[in-house]
Design an enzyme around this catalytic site. Structure first.
Site, PDB file in Angstrom:
ATOM      1  N   SER A 126       0.839  -1.195   0.000  1.00 17.70           N
ATOM      2  CA  SER A 126       0.000   0.000   0.000  1.00 17.70           C
ATOM      3  C   SER A 126       0.872   1.242   0.000  1.00 17.70           C
ATOM      4  O   SER A 126       2.027   1.199   0.448  1.00 17.70           O
ATOM      5  CB  SER A 126      -0.900   0.019   1.240  1.00 17.70           C
ATOM      6  OG  SER A 126      -1.547   1.264   1.415  1.00 17.70           O
ATOM      7  N   TYR A 129      -2.034  -0.984  10.246  1.00 15.82           N
ATOM      8  CA  TYR A 129      -2.179  -1.304   8.821  1.00 15.82           C
ATOM      9  C   TYR A 129      -0.913  -0.892   8.067  1.00 15.82           C
ATOM     10  O   TYR A 129      -0.366  -1.678   7.267  1.00 15.82           O
ATOM     11  CB  TYR A 129      -3.396  -0.593   8.255  1.00 15.82           C
ATOM     12  CG  TYR A 129      -3.653  -0.864   6.792  1.00 15.82           C
ATOM     13  CD1 TYR A 129      -4.182  -2.075   6.367  1.00 15.82           C
ATOM     14  CD2 TYR A 129      -3.382   0.106   5.832  1.00 15.82           C
ATOM     15  CE1 TYR A 129      -4.428  -2.319   5.025  1.00 15.82           C
ATOM     16  CE2 TYR A 129      -3.630  -0.131   4.488  1.00 15.82           C
ATOM     17  CZ  TYR A 129      -4.151  -1.343   4.086  1.00 15.82           C
ATOM     18  OH  TYR A 129      -4.391  -1.581   2.755  1.00 15.82           O
TER      19      TYR A 129
END
Length: 292
Positions: A185, A198
C-alpha cells in the site's frame, strides 16, 4: 473510457452514508466499483496458467481474477465465508471468460487454512503458477490506546503471516517462470497517523517482498508487490466515516479514488512474461501520490 486520467473513474463527492460491517460487500457500495467487467481485454499473456488469489471475491482481487481469466488463466480465489455472494459473482465473470474458477472460503489467519488453499488448488488444477497475496485486514485508530492486542495480532496474521505461510506452501510446487505478486500500500511509506498497524503490516509486506525475491531468484521465481493508493473497494466503508467516504481520493494529484480495474494491469504485468526482468519491485498505483 476517456483518456484523461482525471476523468477515468468517478470523482468525489461520493455518497457518504454507506458504512458497512466487516468484511464489506461490493453490492452495498455506491457507486458500484468497476472491476473491468466490461472493459478489460486479454492478450493471452497467462494462457493455461493457474493462479491462487487471496481476497479474490471483491475489490482489487476480483479485478485481478477477471483480468487473469481473460488472459487465459484458471483461477482459485480465497475469501471469508460471509463473502460468498461476492465470490459467486467473481466466479461467474471468470467462467464467462471461458476459464475455471475454484471457490475456497476460509480464514487465512489460520496457518492450516493457508496450506489447504494450496493443496486444494493443486488438486483441482494440477499446477500452481501464480500466487497473489491480496487479502488484507485494516484497523484504524485515533490514539495509541485505541487498538487492542487482538486488533494488532489479527492484522499481522491476515496481512503478513498468511503471506509467508502461503508462499511456504506454494513455492515447492512452482516451476521456473512462476510469480508471486503481493499487495502492499501507499501506506507502507506514507503511514498515516490513524493507520498505524495497517501501515506497519504494509511496510512489512514491502520488505518481505524484497527478501523473498532474493531468496527465490535462483529458482526462477519472481516476487514483486503492487502499492495501491486509495481505491474504491469494500474495505473503505468499513473503516471510514461518512465525511471521509465523501472525499475519498480527493487528496491524490488526480483528484479521485482509483477503481479496481485500474490496478489489474499491474498484477498482470508482474505475473506474465512481460515482467520477466522485474523482481523485488514495488509498483505504485497511487493516482500520483508519492512514495518517498
Amino acid at each position: 473510457m476517456t483518456d484523461d486520467p482525471r476523468e477515468a473513474g468517478p470523482r468525489p463527492p461520493f455518497p457518504g452514508d454507506q458504512q458497512q460491517e466487516r468484511p464489506g460487500l461490493t453490492s452495498k457500495m455506491t457507486p458500484r466499483p468497476d472491476h473491468g467487467e466490461e472493459s478489460y481485454v486479454g492478450k493471452g499473456l497467462l494462457t493455461d496458467q493457474v493462479a491462487l488469489i487471496t481476497g479474490g471475491d471483491s475489490g482489487i482481487g476480483r479485478a485481478v481474477a477477471i483480468a487473469y481469466a481473460r488472459e487465459g488463466a484458471d483461477v482459485a480465489i480465497s475469501y471469508l465465508d460471509v463473502e460468498q455472494e461476492d465470490a459467486e459473482d467473481t466466479k461467474a465473470w471468470v467462467e464467462k471468460a471461458g476459464r475455471r474458477c475454484l471457490l475456497l472460503p476460509g480464514d487465512i489467519r489460520d496457518e492450516a487454512q493457508c496450506r489447504t488453499l494450496v493443496e486444494r488448488t493443486l488438486a483441482a488444477f494440477g499446477r500452481l503458477d501464480i500466487l497473489v497475496n491480496n487479502a488484507a485486514a485494516q484497523v484504524v485508530n485515533e490514539g495509541l490506546e485505541d487498538l487492542t492486542a487482538a486488533d494488532i495480532e489479527g492484522s499481522f496474521r491476515a496481512n503478513v503471516f498468511a503471506m509467508y505461510y502461503l508462499a511456504q506452501a506454494a513455492v515447492p510446487h512452482m516451476k521456473p517462470g512462476g510469480a508471486i505478486v503481493n499487495s502492499t500500500s501507499v501506506q507502507a511509506k506514507v503511514a498515516g497517523p490513524n493507520m498505524l498497524i495497517y501501515a506497519a503490516t504494509k511496510g512489512a509486506i514491502a520488505s518481505l517482498t524484497i527478501g523473498l525475491s532474493n531468496l527465490l531468484a535462483p529458482q526462477g521465481i519472481r516476487v514483486n508487490c503492487v502499492a495501491p493508493g486509495p481505491v474504491w473497494t469494500p474495505i473503505q466503508p468499513i473503516v471510514k466515516s461518512p465525511e471521509q467516504m465523501e472525499e475519498l481520493g480527493s487528496q491524490t494529484p488526480l483528484g479521485r479514488a482509483g477503481q479496481p480495474a485500474e490496478l489489474a494491469p499491474a498484477y498482470v504485468l508482474l505475473a506474465s512474461r512481460e515482467g520477466s526482468f522485474m523482481s523485488g519491485a514495488l509498483v505504485p498505483v497511487t493516482g500520483g501520490m508519492p512514495m518517498l
